[in-house]
Design an enzyme around this catalytic site. Structure first.
Site, PDB file in Angstrom:
ATOM      1  N   LYS A   1       0.898  -1.158  -0.065  1.00  0.00           N
ATOM      2  CA  LYS A   1      -0.148  -0.003  -0.017  1.00  0.00           C
ATOM      3  C   LYS A   1       1.018   1.412  -0.053  1.00  0.00           C
ATOM      4  O   LYS A   1       0.551   2.073  -0.802  1.00  0.00           O
ATOM      5  CB  LYS A   1      -0.694   0.064   1.317  1.00  0.00           C
TER       6      LYS A   1
ATOM      7  N   ARG B   1      -9.583   3.391   8.796  1.00  0.00           N
ATOM      8  CA  ARG B   1      -9.334   2.082   9.431  1.00  0.00           C
ATOM      9  C   ARG B   1     -10.660   1.404   9.801  1.00  0.00           C
ATOM     10  O   ARG B   1     -10.114  -0.092  10.061  1.00  0.00           O
ATOM     11  CB  ARG B   1      -8.074   1.931  10.291  1.00  0.00           C
TER      12      ARG B   1
ATOM     13  N   ARG C   1      10.771  -1.723  11.195  1.00  0.00           N
ATOM     14  CA  ARG C   1       9.660  -1.229  12.109  1.00  0.00           C
ATOM     15  C   ARG C   1       9.398  -2.092  13.390  1.00  0.00           C
ATOM     16  O   ARG C   1       9.357  -3.097  13.394  1.00  0.00           O
ATOM     17  CB  ARG C   1       8.389  -0.776  11.435  1.00  0.00           C
TER      18      ARG C   1
ATOM     19  N   ARG D   1      10.327  -6.781   5.485  1.00  0.00           N
ATOM     20  CA  ARG D   1      10.121  -5.643   5.299  1.00  0.00           C
ATOM     21  C   ARG D   1      11.273  -4.470   6.028  1.00  0.00           C
ATOM     22  O   ARG D   1      11.345  -4.829   7.277  1.00  0.00           O
ATOM     23  CB  ARG D   1       8.764  -5.000   5.627  1.00  0.00           C
TER      24      ARG D   1
HETATM   25  P1  AMP Z   1       0.600   2.071   8.827  1.00  0.00           P
HETATM   26  O1  AMP Z   1       1.888   2.462   8.810  1.00  0.00           O
HETATM   27  O2  AMP Z   1      -0.606   2.336   8.022  1.00  0.00           O
HETATM   28  O3  AMP Z   1       0.630   0.446   9.144  1.00  0.00           O
HETATM   29  O4  AMP Z   1       0.262   2.355  10.565  1.00  0.00           O
HETATM   30  C1  AMP Z   1       1.209   2.081  11.564  1.00  0.00           C
HETATM   31  C2  AMP Z   1       0.234   2.016  12.858  1.00  0.00           C
HETATM   32  O5  AMP Z   1      -0.357   3.426  13.136  1.00  0.00           O
HETATM   33  C3  AMP Z   1      -0.998   1.106  13.048  1.00  0.00           C
HETATM   34  O6  AMP Z   1      -0.785  -0.120  13.162  1.00  0.00           O
HETATM   35  C4  AMP Z   1      -1.570   1.757  13.906  1.00  0.00           C
HETATM   36  O7  AMP Z   1      -1.109   1.468  15.313  1.00  0.00           O
HETATM   37  C5  AMP Z   1      -1.484   3.513  13.836  1.00  0.00           C
HETATM   38  N1  AMP Z   1      -2.308   4.166  12.914  1.00  0.00           N
HETATM   39  C6  AMP Z   1      -2.036   4.260  11.567  1.00  0.00           C
HETATM   40  N2  AMP Z   1      -3.313   4.832  10.909  1.00  0.00           N
HETATM   41  C7  AMP Z   1      -4.212   4.826  11.761  1.00  0.00           C
HETATM   42  C8  AMP Z   1      -5.636   4.965  11.765  1.00  0.00           C
HETATM   43  N3  AMP Z   1      -6.180   5.471  10.545  1.00  0.00           N
HETATM   44  N4  AMP Z   1      -6.490   4.697  12.882  1.00  0.00           N
HETATM   45  C9  AMP Z   1      -5.672   4.338  13.961  1.00  0.00           C
HETATM   46  N5  AMP Z   1      -4.630   4.138  14.081  1.00  0.00           N
HETATM   47  C10 AMP Z   1      -3.679   4.205  13.006  1.00  0.00           C
END
Ligand code: AMP
Length: 208
Positions: free
Chosen positions: A13, A87, A154, A121
């Site tokens: 993504k 989400r 990460r 990753r």
């Molecule tokens: P991502 O990089 O999109 O995988 O996001 C990393 C982490 O940030 C997720 O696992 C959540 O803990 C938090 N996060 C990102 N986007 C959201 C969202 N829209 N709502 C709540 N938590 C989020």
């Protein structure tokens, strides 16, 4: 064009959203990137969102207000691509109340492939470029091709948080596909297996 991209963790993504943004000249808005950047800089927001390192979601109210402020910025006037937001249903309904989505890109990748990709990753600690030590290797091991920064894993790409994040994706985020279908929003289902270039071509072909 106001776009959003859905897909499980490590579906590609972020990689695709950055490339689509470049192709279309619109900003890439990743809530995960915003949270990580704030944690790194030790801001007040960063202190409030440390739960992301364990794979927990940030509360909806806080996430929604961050997205609302970001979408108000001038660079979003001609469109944007949202990555990692919404989400869940609460966020999707909130987004509907502040903006209108033209198309949803759903990156489809089998769970087996996700599990293979997720642990390999890496991202550049400096410029945040994405890599995968099996599928998207840097030229020099552990070093970013673009800025020579160090490649890091990460904190939430480790087994416990990964399980939590995938559970949340399948129970709360994937149902948004039906939500948008019911609303009549154009849904672009894309096979997310292949090279990043092949996948981008598939996406751009359906968007054009
Ligand atoms: P991502 O990089 O999109 O995988 O996001 C990393 C982490 O940030 C997720 O696992 C959540 O803990 C938090 N996060 C990102 N986007 C959201 C969202 N829209 N709502 C709540 N938590 C989020």
């Amino acid at each position: 064009m106001n776009l959003l991209i859905l897909g499980p963790q490590a579906s590609g993504k972020g990689t695709q959203a950055k490339r689509i943004a470049k192709e279309l000249g619109i900003p890439h808005i990743s809530t995960g990137d915003i949270f990580r950047d704030n944690i790194e800089r030790g801001t007040d927001l960063g202190k409030k969102v440390l739960m992301i390192q364990g794979g927990e979601l940030v509360p909806d109210e806080l996430t929604n207000s961050i997205v609302k402020n970001r979408l108000k910025q001038e660079d979003c006037a001609n469109g944007y691509i949202l990555d990692g937001y919404p989400r869940n249903l609460v966020q999707a309904e909130y987004l509907n109340s502040i903006s209108q989505i033209d198309a949803v890109i759903d990156l489809e990748v089998p769970t087996k492939v996700i599990m293979e990709r997720i642990t390999s990753r890496r991202a550049c600690g400096d410029c945040k470029a994405d890599y995968n030590i099996i599928y998207m290797k840097p030229k020099q091991e552990g070093i970013c091709d673009k800025c020579e920064g160090e490649l890091i894993q990460r904190k939430d790409d480790t087994p416990g948080p990964i399980k939590k994040r995938l559970d949340i994706y399948y129970s709360q985020t994937q149902p948004l596909i039906s939500f948008y279908k019911e609303q009549g929003v154009s849904l672009k289902e894309i096979d997310g297996v292949g090279t990043p270039g092949e996948i981008l071509d598939r996406i751009m072909n359906v968007l054009r």
